[in-house]
Write a protein that holds these residues in place. Structure first.
Motif, PDB file in Angstrom:
ATOM      1  N   VAL A  56       0.865  -1.187   0.000  1.00  0.00           N
ATOM      2  CA  VAL A  56       0.000   0.000   0.000  1.00  0.00           C
ATOM      3  C   VAL A  56       0.895   1.228   0.000  1.00  0.00           C
ATOM      4  O   VAL A  56       2.095   1.150   0.277  1.00  0.00           O
ATOM      5  CB  VAL A  56      -0.950   0.007   1.225  1.00  0.00           C
ATOM      6  CG1 VAL A  56      -2.009  -1.074   1.064  1.00  0.00           C
ATOM      7  CG2 VAL A  56      -0.189  -0.193   2.521  1.00  0.00           C
ATOM      8  N   SER A  57       0.308   2.401  -0.288  1.00  0.00           N
ATOM      9  CA  SER A  57       1.177   3.564  -0.530  1.00  0.00           C
ATOM     10  C   SER A  57       1.658   4.273   0.740  1.00  0.00           C
ATOM     11  O   SER A  57       2.710   4.894   0.722  1.00  0.00           O
ATOM     12  CB  SER A  57       0.461   4.562  -1.453  1.00  0.00           C
ATOM     13  OG  SER A  57      -0.848   4.751  -0.960  1.00  0.00           O
TER      14      SER A  57
ATOM     15  N   GLU B 217      -2.579   0.857   8.011  1.00  0.00           N
ATOM     16  CA  GLU B 217      -3.387   0.681   9.234  1.00  0.00           C
ATOM     17  C   GLU B 217      -4.845   0.432   8.888  1.00  0.00           C
ATOM     18  O   GLU B 217      -5.492  -0.448   9.435  1.00  0.00           O
ATOM     19  CB  GLU B 217      -3.256   1.904  10.135  1.00  0.00           C
ATOM     20  CG  GLU B 217      -2.067   1.788  11.069  1.00  0.00           C
ATOM     21  CD  GLU B 217      -1.701   3.132  11.683  1.00  0.00           C
ATOM     22  OE1 GLU B 217      -2.638   3.900  12.003  1.00  0.00           O
ATOM     23  OE2 GLU B 217      -0.487   3.394  11.800  1.00  0.00           O
ATOM     24  N   LYS B 218      -5.333   1.238   7.934  1.00  0.00           N
ATOM     25  CA  LYS B 218      -6.737   1.091   7.527  1.00  0.00           C
ATOM     26  C   LYS B 218      -6.980  -0.296   6.958  1.00  0.00           C
ATOM     27  O   LYS B 218      -7.974  -0.952   7.271  1.00  0.00           O
ATOM     28  CB  LYS B 218      -7.082   2.128   6.444  1.00  0.00           C
ATOM     29  CG  LYS B 218      -7.481   3.466   6.999  1.00  0.00           C
ATOM     30  CD  LYS B 218      -8.186   4.250   5.892  1.00  0.00           C
ATOM     31  CE  LYS B 218      -7.638   5.674   5.796  1.00  0.00           C
ATOM     32  NZ  LYS B 218      -8.105   6.361   4.590  1.00  0.00           N
TER      33      LYS B 218
ATOM     34  N   ALA C  93      -4.272 -10.144   9.363  1.00  0.00           N
ATOM     35  CA  ALA C  93      -3.422  -9.223   8.610  1.00  0.00           C
ATOM     36  C   ALA C  93      -2.411  -8.605   9.560  1.00  0.00           C
ATOM     37  O   ALA C  93      -2.718  -8.328  10.711  1.00  0.00           O
ATOM     38  CB  ALA C  93      -4.275  -8.141   7.964  1.00  0.00           C
ATOM     39  N   GLU C  94      -1.209  -8.420   9.077  1.00  0.00           N
ATOM     40  CA  GLU C  94      -0.181  -7.799   9.914  1.00  0.00           C
ATOM     41  C   GLU C  94       0.787  -7.073   8.999  1.00  0.00           C
ATOM     42  O   GLU C  94       0.937  -7.425   7.824  1.00  0.00           O
ATOM     43  CB  GLU C  94       0.566  -8.874  10.721  1.00  0.00           C
ATOM     44  CG  GLU C  94       1.189  -9.927   9.808  1.00  0.00           C
ATOM     45  CD  GLU C  94       1.856 -11.074  10.533  1.00  0.00           C
ATOM     46  OE1 GLU C  94       1.706 -11.174  11.750  1.00  0.00           O
ATOM     47  OE2 GLU C  94       2.536 -11.859   9.842  1.00  0.00           O
ATOM     48  N   GLU C  95       1.419  -6.070   9.550  1.00  0.00           N
ATOM     49  CA  GLU C  95       2.394  -5.369   8.716  1.00  0.00           C
ATOM     50  C   GLU C  95       3.709  -6.125   8.778  1.00  0.00           C
ATOM     51  O   GLU C  95       4.100  -6.627   9.831  1.00  0.00           O
ATOM     52  CB  GLU C  95       2.582  -3.927   9.197  1.00  0.00           C
ATOM     53  CG  GLU C  95       3.429  -3.167   8.204  1.00  0.00           C
ATOM     54  CD  GLU C  95       3.352  -1.647   8.356  1.00  0.00           C
ATOM     55  OE1 GLU C  95       2.516  -1.175   9.142  1.00  0.00           O
ATOM     56  OE2 GLU C  95       4.141  -0.968   7.692  1.00  0.00           O
ATOM     57  N   VAL C  96       4.342  -6.198   7.622  1.00  0.00           N
ATOM     58  CA  VAL C  96       5.612  -6.923   7.577  1.00  0.00           C
ATOM     59  C   VAL C  96       6.716  -5.980   8.041  1.00  0.00           C
ATOM     60  O   VAL C  96       6.862  -4.883   7.516  1.00  0.00           O
ATOM     61  CB  VAL C  96       5.907  -7.415   6.146  1.00  0.00           C
ATOM     62  CG1 VAL C  96       7.231  -8.160   6.106  1.00  0.00           C
ATOM     63  CG2 VAL C  96       4.776  -8.297   5.654  1.00  0.00           C
ATOM     64  N   GLU C  97       7.455  -6.435   9.056  1.00  0.00           N
ATOM     65  CA  GLU C  97       8.569  -5.627   9.555  1.00  0.00           C
ATOM     66  C   GLU C  97       9.704  -5.687   8.550  1.00  0.00           C
ATOM     67  O   GLU C  97      10.018  -6.746   8.021  1.00  0.00           O
ATOM     68  CB  GLU C  97       9.074  -6.188  10.896  1.00  0.00           C
ATOM     69  CG  GLU C  97       8.021  -6.207  11.984  1.00  0.00           C
ATOM     70  CD  GLU C  97       7.581  -4.804  12.411  1.00  0.00           C
ATOM     71  OE1 GLU C  97       8.402  -3.866  12.293  1.00  0.00           O
ATOM     72  OE2 GLU C  97       6.421  -4.674  12.840  1.00  0.00           O
TER      73      GLU C  97
END
Lengths: 236, 337
Positions: free
Chosen positions: B308-309, B315-316, B329-333
């Motif tokens: 995503v940009s 977060e959304k 869903a999780e953000e990739v570190e």
């Protein structure tokens, strides 16, 4: 010499001998061959089975020394030339048949020469059976005896038939040789007339007949083997 | 119930001992279609042969309904083997017998009389849809038909367990599918437990409910197919699920934008399209950087990476996706940049 051998006179003489002697000789050759082959198969088939099943890792392993001795005996018998074997087994022949000359007497050395050969042919045929097929039978709870009688032998029938054909033809050759030491049949005629009395024409007749018999056995054997083989497609 | 406890098998060869199985413990419940998957040489075939004692384990026990079959004599094993039959990669039909007589074979071994055996064999040929081939010879049949005959033969003695050793590996995809359907049908109609040995993920996905991953003689993962395949933890499991190499690293490192890992763990495959709906509802446009998802019995399993940009969008997106059942869903570190 040659013209002499084929003169009208010798031709007539040969024809006379042919008419009087050959029917019996053909019969003797055929029956000695088939009888010896039958006995050799009766002895050789179980032996061949043992060579396959009795080895280490086989379905019915026998003690290694037993297998070694069996193999040794078969190899020794196979290495003795047939002519010498015939003479060596005279005592046995006399004990069984009562005499060492004549047609029935040749059955004994023929069987002794042939069964080791037959056992090796059987061994070779049975080894061709896919080991996976044997494993399948084991997985279905087959006993070793059932594997032998319901899988190994039936599955190798085509190979067994073509090898039996080979064996019979080899025995036929041996039986002709036995004419030298008193055996009957076409071999005797060929040797007696051709070798001892220079009647080449008679010898040629005998040889031609042997060739014809071999041809007949071979084509019968091949046809039977093909007919028995259900692996060949496009055939009912 | 099959309980494989701590089974090891060592083959002694001329120069060294080969450990084909090392302390394998598995339990296969009645009615399971249990997949055992692994690369060639992993020990699958040895393991399945320990279930019917074609191979005797060097150590450990194999209990079938509470009976330890490693202690049985050869004669006792023969009757056990009527309850645990097997089909093979090469079909292993008797080539000199008709199909009908092939199916009669195990009954003959068991001493069932001829008329009864033929009757039972005809019923089975009917079941597998090859009654018209009763008098044909195996060589006249296609591979798939031969395997059907082999299945009929394996069912002749009314077994409780059907062992399938790479049973579809020699078949084309369509035939594989129809054979697997047949195995499933047998499992459901007759309640026969099936143990499926394979190196093909697709086979396990298609019919197994449980799976064990075997690697170098060790069970590295086991459990429900969906759980194991959606989130493989072992190296061997990851190799199977992601044959092209492990998901992200390259993708993640390459993009300077936030990356979200979406793990599908049994989400409903027929629900609304997730990414499209996210764009419409939250205005977050995501590009799919990587996806390895598969559908198992109507559920989706696997992983997807979205770019995503901005962090805000990330977060959304995570908030939106996490609402969906069976999706995490999780953000990739990122470690490097």
């Amino acid at each position: 010499m040659l013209t002499n051998a084929f003169s009208m006179e010798t031709l007539m003489e040969a024809w006379e001998i042919f008419k009087t002697q050959f029917p019996l000789a053909i019969w003797e050759t055929v029956y000695v061959t088939l009888l010896s082959a039958a006995i050799a198969i009766i002895i050789g088939l179980p032996l061949g089975v043992i060579f396959v099943t009795g080895e280490k890792g086989g379905i019915l392993p026998l003690p290694a020394p037993v297998m070694k001795i069996l193999n040794f005996i078969i190899n020794v018998l196979r290495s003795v030339p047939f002519l010498i074997l015939m003479i060596l087994v005279f005592p046995l022949t006399r004990a069984i048949v009562g005499t060492v000359v004549g047609t029935p007497a040749t059955v004994v050395p023929l069987v002794i020469a042939a069964f080791p050969f037959v056992s090796r042919l059987v061994e070779g045929s049975l080894r061709e059976v896919n080991p996976n097929t044997i494993e399948m039978a084991q997985s279905m709870g087959a006993s070793p005896m059932q594997i032998i009688t319901k899988v190994m032998i039936p599955e190798s029938v085509p190979a067994l038939i073509s090898n039996a054909t080979n064996a019979i033809i080899t025995i036929l050759g041996y039986s002709a040789m036995s004419g030298i030491i008193g055996g009957g049949g076409l071999g005797k005629i060929a040797i007696n007339y051709g070798y001892y009395r220079y009647k080449y024409l008679i010898m040629i007749f005998a040889v031609v007949l042997l060739v014809v018999i071999v041809q007949v056995i071979q084509s019968l054997g091949t046809r039977l083997a093909i007919k028995a083989d259900k692996r060949l497609k496009n055939k009912q | 119930m099959i309980e494989i406890k701590n089974v090891s098998k060592t083959f002694a060869t001329a120069d060294n001992d080969v450990e084909a199985l090392k302390g394998v413990t598995l339990s296969i419940a009645d009615g399971d279609i249990y997949g055992i998957i692994g690369m060639s040489g992993a020990g699958k075939s040895t393991l399945v042969r320990c279930i019917n004692m074609l191979e005797r384990p060097t150590e450990g026990s194999v209990e079938i309904d509470g009976v330890d079959i490693t202690r049985l004599s050869e004669a006792e094993l023969r009757s056990v083997r009527r309850d645990i039959t097997m089909i093979f990669q090469g079909f292993n039909l008797l080539m000199q017998r008709t199909c009908l007589k092939n199916v009669c074979f195990p009954l003959e071994l068991a001493g069932v009389n001829k008329t009864e055996a033929r009757k039972r064999a005809m019923e089975l040929l009917d079941l597998i849809g090859l009654a018209d081939k009763a008098n044909a010879y195996p060589a006249q049949l296609s591979g798939g038909q031969q395997q059907r005959i082999a299945i009929a033969r394996a069912l002749a003695t009314n077994p409780k367990v059907l062992l399938c050793d790479e049973a579809t590996s020699a078949l084309d995809p369509n035939t594989t599918h129809s054979i697997l359907e047949l195995i499933r049908e047998i499992n459901q109609k007759m309640g026969i437990t099936a143990v499926i040995i394979t190196h093909q993920m697709s086979v396990v996905e298609e019919i197994c409910n449980k799976v064990a991953i075997l690697d170098h003689g060790v069970v590295v993962e086991q459990g429900e197919v969906g759980e194991v395949f959606s989130n493989p933890k072992s190296a061997a499991g990851k190799r199977l699920v992601y044959p092209a190499g492990e998901e992200d690293t390259a993708v993640v490192a390459g993009s300077g934008k936030p990356t979200i890992r979406v793990v599908f763990n049994g989400a409903d495959a027929t629900a609304t399209p997730l990414i499209a709906r996210m764009a419409v509802q939250t205005g977050v446009e995501a590009s799919i950087a990587y996806a390895a998802t598969r559908s198992l019995q109507g559920k989706i399993y696997g992983t997807m990476l979205l770019n995503v940009s901005s962090e805000e969008d990330a977060e959304k997106a995570i908030a939106f996706i996490s609402e969906r059942e069976g999706v995490i869903a999780e953000e990739v570190e990122k470690d490097a940049d």
